[in-house]
Write a protein that holds these residues in place. Sequence first.
Motif, short mmCIF file in Angstrom:
data_model
loop_
_atom_site.label_atom_id
_atom_site.label_comp_id
_atom_site.label_asym_id
_atom_site.label_seq_id
_atom_site.Cartn_x
_atom_site.Cartn_y
_atom_site.Cartn_z
N LYS A 19 0.71 -1.24 0.00
CA LYS A 19 0.08 -0.15 -0.11
C LYS A 19 0.78 1.13 0.10
O LYS A 19 0.61 2.22 -0.76
CB LYS A 19 -0.72 -0.08 1.11
N LEU A 20 2.09 1.46 0.82
CA LEU A 20 2.91 2.47 0.99
C LEU A 20 3.47 2.58 -0.65
O LEU A 20 3.66 3.75 -0.88
CB LEU A 20 3.58 2.17 2.09
N LEU A 21 4.00 1.64 -1.19
CA LEU A 21 4.66 1.98 -2.38
C LEU A 21 3.63 2.14 -3.49
O LEU A 21 4.02 2.98 -4.22
CB LEU A 21 5.18 0.26 -2.92
N ALA A 22 2.41 1.75 -3.56
CA ALA A 22 1.35 2.37 -4.33
C ALA A 22 1.18 3.77 -4.01
O ALA A 22 0.59 4.43 -5.23
CB ALA A 22 0.20 1.42 -4.25
N GLU A 23 1.35 4.18 -2.97
CA GLU A 23 1.11 5.79 -2.69
C GLU A 23 2.40 6.65 -3.25
O GLU A 23 2.50 7.75 -2.90
CB GLU A 23 0.91 5.78 -1.21
N GLY A 24 3.53 5.99 -3.65
CA GLY A 24 4.87 6.62 -3.86
C GLY A 24 5.76 6.88 -2.93
O GLY A 24 6.87 7.38 -3.06
N GLN A 25 5.55 6.17 -1.78
CA GLN A 25 6.63 6.20 -0.63
C GLN A 25 7.93 5.35 -0.87
O GLN A 25 7.82 4.55 -1.67
CB GLN A 25 5.99 5.84 0.67
N LEU A 38 10.56 -14.58 1.85
CA LEU A 38 10.84 -13.91 0.58
C LEU A 38 10.09 -13.65 -0.65
O LEU A 38 9.63 -12.91 -1.18
CB LEU A 38 12.29 -14.27 0.04
N MET A 39 8.93 -14.76 -0.44
CA MET A 39 8.00 -14.94 -1.30
C MET A 39 6.91 -13.86 -1.38
O MET A 39 6.27 -13.42 -2.34
CB MET A 39 7.24 -16.29 -1.47
N ASN A 40 6.76 -13.32 -0.23
CA ASN A 40 5.70 -12.27 0.19
C ASN A 40 6.18 -11.01 -0.51
O ASN A 40 5.36 -10.24 -0.73
CB ASN A 40 5.65 -12.14 1.53
N ILE A 41 7.62 -10.88 -0.74
CA ILE A 41 7.92 -9.64 -1.20
C ILE A 41 8.73 -9.72 -2.73
O ILE A 41 9.12 -8.64 -3.27
CB ILE A 41 8.72 -8.98 -0.53
N ASP A 42 8.46 -10.69 -3.41
CA ASP A 42 8.88 -10.90 -4.68
C ASP A 42 8.50 -9.93 -5.75
O ASP A 42 9.36 -9.43 -6.52
CB ASP A 42 8.54 -12.14 -5.28
N GLU A 43 7.26 -9.40 -5.63
CA GLU A 43 6.79 -8.48 -6.64
C GLU A 43 7.07 -6.89 -6.43
O GLU A 43 7.19 -6.18 -7.33
CB GLU A 43 5.18 -8.47 -6.33
N PHE A 44 8.06 -6.77 -5.30
CA PHE A 44 8.50 -5.49 -5.03
C PHE A 44 9.89 -5.21 -5.53
O PHE A 44 10.62 -4.19 -5.26
CB PHE A 44 8.27 -5.02 -3.57
N PRO A 48 12.28 0.60 -7.53
CA PRO A 48 13.52 1.41 -7.15
C PRO A 48 13.24 2.19 -5.83
O PRO A 48 14.06 2.43 -5.14
CB PRO A 48 13.73 2.25 -8.20
N ASP A 49 12.03 2.03 -5.27
CA ASP A 49 11.73 2.65 -3.94
C ASP A 49 11.56 1.81 -2.86
O ASP A 49 11.23 1.95 -1.96
CB ASP A 49 10.36 3.34 -4.24
N PHE A 50 11.93 0.35 -3.08
CA PHE A 50 11.96 -0.40 -2.20
C PHE A 50 13.26 -0.95 -1.90
O PHE A 50 14.10 -1.62 -2.86
CB PHE A 50 10.78 -1.63 -2.57
N LEU A 51 13.53 -1.29 -0.68
CA LEU A 51 14.91 -1.91 -0.25
C LEU A 51 14.49 -3.10 0.68
O LEU A 51 13.86 -2.72 1.80
CB LEU A 51 15.77 -1.08 0.30
N PHE A 52 15.03 -4.24 0.70
CA PHE A 52 14.73 -5.13 1.78
C PHE A 52 16.16 -5.54 2.58
O PHE A 52 17.07 -5.66 1.77
CB PHE A 52 14.23 -6.53 1.17
#
Length: 310
Positions: A19-25, A38-44, A48-52
């Motif tokens: 939800k936060l990424l969809a808002e541009g955060q 890790l499968m939970n966050i594969d789509e992110f 470029p706005d996401f760091l794990f």
Amino acid sequence: MNILVTGGAGFIGRWVVKKLLAEGQRITALDDLSNGRLMNIDEFRDNPDFLFIEGDIKDRDTLKQVFAGGFDLVYHLAASINVQDSIDDPRTTYENDVTGTFNVLEECRRQNIKMLFMSTCMVYERSLDETGITEEHPVKPASPYAASKLAGEALTLSYYYAYGLPTVVVRPFNTYGPFQKSSGEGGVVAIFIQRELAGEELNIYGDGTQTRDLLYVEDCADFVVRAGRDSRANGQLLNAGLGRDVSINGLARMIGGDAGRIRHVAHIHPQSEIPKLLCNYDKARELLDWQPRVSLEEGLQRTREWMIVG
């Protein structure tokens, strides 16, 4: 905003991240993968706005490094989450949910960063009537998990009163939906659907008359995100639920259909059972203009469709 989500690879955490990424955060997700996957966050991963970052909130050096870049807001969802595990191994739950929360709060205090603490409806005593459980309802630490969450709540609010740190505590009721585990203790909805799809019996602890207020995960994530962003929530404790409870027997019939496939088994830890959970979310509705959008029937269908495809 530059936002940290601890437990960001977990079930609810990944939906908060989405939800936060969809808002541009810009989002950093910190998770030790003890519960998250890790499968939970594969789509992110390609965003470029996401760091794990794989790391443990009990490790102060790791937290110092993570916080070095500075954040505008912290959603603290990392925790041991299983009631039964907490009874069998209370130390691990305490260290993750109390010591870990203290460590995150200390980093937030140093930089004056608002922190949202994710608690649980499992801290409550049973609901006594159909008006539902408000935030003033009595609590009952019937498991080390509930006790650790209550301790985390108290710590979080103490930083608001003692240091003026903007903090908020949220108590979502039983959350379910896509990406919830269907193994181990898991979630009752995910377990029931998985067993129904496999043609297996649906096992119910005890007599099945215990009720749960089931909140669809995207509604939960919307609530969590709003509470973190809205300054009116600072220093508050807020419930979120559907406002409708269903017995576990009734849920099994909704999912399985065939009563002949329902089997009652001895409860592993009956002392931790809460007979009736029904949420009153009036405070969140009035303060944040929040209310759930997904009915139980629609949420069960969405979850079933995801489990078939996934």
